[in-house]
Design a protein around this motif. Structure first.
Motif: not given
Length: 401
Positions: A265-279
């Motif tokens: 299963e593959i989910e997509e994490i949108a821009e704002a959450q993505s930026r926070r996730l990688w920080r």
């Protein structure tokens, strides 16, 4: 104990010349956000560079920025963001992991520790983006290296030589970095439920594709719930970041989903959450738990790190997650570390480097915090130390020598 707070390069030079004449060692720091890494220092005096601050040159059209060494990294990143630019190597903030606050690191500390982040796979580390430095050596001499443009040099590349020296060769007073345009947008694909070996294979496929993945990490089930407020809790998450222009990101995401569909299963994490996730991944926030439980930072072959961690668990309680396509393993030990056992396992699985980035001071005082160097390299390091700091007055013993 005396703390010197120079506000100019000349004051730094005078302070070092005084310490040299007295043959008295000094601790060198910016805001102290990484003070807990390395052997504890036994010094009576400190040179605090936090007042040696300010951007001295910024030319957005030329993609170059110079700043005094004590300038907060957060201040520089804010300035760059206003112009749609960034430090592409995405430097880590060690503050929260070491029990401090975020945003306290300095631009000089970025180079001294050779920081990097999840984009290391694509963009390298601080040493790959430095253009020039101004440094006061342990000899009490001021020198400069490099400049505002990338050019060929003969002899030593002293700018890169300062990277990862942790203030033991000289005191950075000013640094010049190459800056680059920030990505317009980003998204993250999260493959759910893979074990460590399956994740390593999936990340290898993604990085070998035309998807231009800028970061790849795997968070096992014990860790995945500790990022972005638990949004990924429940099953392990294998994360792939795509950056760039919006149409390109959308197209590459669709192709990667099709390519990796058999993995799960593959989910997509949108821009704002993505930026926070990688920080949060960058700053190792899943292990920023307010304790002194030992944390190791291990760099090795991407397909081998999870095997090493699995074998380590046979003899010790270990929690782990992986960045850099699996090539960077963050290990939190549930008991006191056994560095020789860890390093033997790393050697058994192809070799690598292990750094103890968090531990009580008493423990850091008696074990090798940084990876021991082979004899030939250790001899070269001693010669460099002799050339730059013959009296051993700068951060003595921090790196174990």
């Amino acid at each position: 104990m005396t703390t010197f707070t120079p506000t100019t390069e000349e004051a730094v030079l005078e302070t070092v010349q005084w310490a040299l004449s007295e043959e008295t060692p000094v601790e060198v720091l910016g805001h102290g956000s990484k003070r807990g890494i390395g052997r504890p220092l036994q010094t009576e005096h400190t040179i605090d560079l936090s007042h040696l601050s300010g951007v001295t040159l910024y030319e957005p059209e030329e993609l170059v920025l110079s700043a005094k060494a004590g300038t907060p990294l957060a201040e520089i990143e804010t300035l760059l963001a206003k112009h749609g630019q960034c430090l592409q190597f995405e430097p880590m903030d060690y503050g929260p992991l070491l029990g401090g606050t975020s945003g306290r690191g300095t631009i000089g500390g970025v180079l001294a520790a050779n920081l990097s982040g999840p984009r290391r796979l694509k963009s390298g580390a601080a040493r790959d983006h430095i253009l020039g430095v101004r440094v006061v050596s342990g000899r009490g001499e001021l020198f400069k290296s490099g400049g505002r443009v990338v050019k060929n040099v003969t002899g030593y590349d002293l700018s890169k030589g300062m990277a990862g020296s942790w203030g033991t060769l000289g005191i950075l007073t000013e640094v010049t970095f190459k800056v680059l345009p920030a990505p317009e947008t980003e998204t993250t694909l999260a493959i759910r439920g893979l074990d460590d070996e399956e994740a390593a294979r999936a990340m290898a496929i993604a990085l070998g594709s035309s998807g231009e993945v800028s970061a790849a990490a795997h968070l096992p089930v014990t860790v995945t719930g500790k990022v972005i407020d638990g949004a990924l809790a429940g099953v392990a998450s294998t994360l792939l970041r795509l950056e760039g222009f919006a149409p390109s990101v959308k197209d590459r995401a669709a192709k990667l989903k099709a390519l990796l569909h058999p993995a799960g299963e593959i989910e997509e994490i949108a821009e704002a959450q993505s930026r926070r996730l990688w920080r949060e991944i960058r700053d190792c926030l899943p292990f920023a738990d307010g304790t002194q439980r030992c944390i190791w930072r291990v760099s090795m072959a991407p397909m081998e790190a999870h095997k090493m961690a699995a074998n380590l668990r046979l003899g010790a309680g270990v929690d782990a997650f992986y960045d850099w396509q699996g090539g960077l393993a963050w290990l939190r030990m549930e008991a006191d570390p056994e560095p020789q056992a860890l390093r033997r396992l790393i050697a058994h699985f192809g070799g690598g480097h292990a750094t103890l980035v968090r531990a009580p001071a008493a423990m850091r005082a008696v074990i090798d915090v940084f990876e021991p160097q082979p004899p030939a390299l250790a001899a070269l390091s001693r010669r460099l130390k002799q050339q730059f700091d013959p009296k051993g007055i700068l951060n003595p013993g921090r790196m174990g020598t």
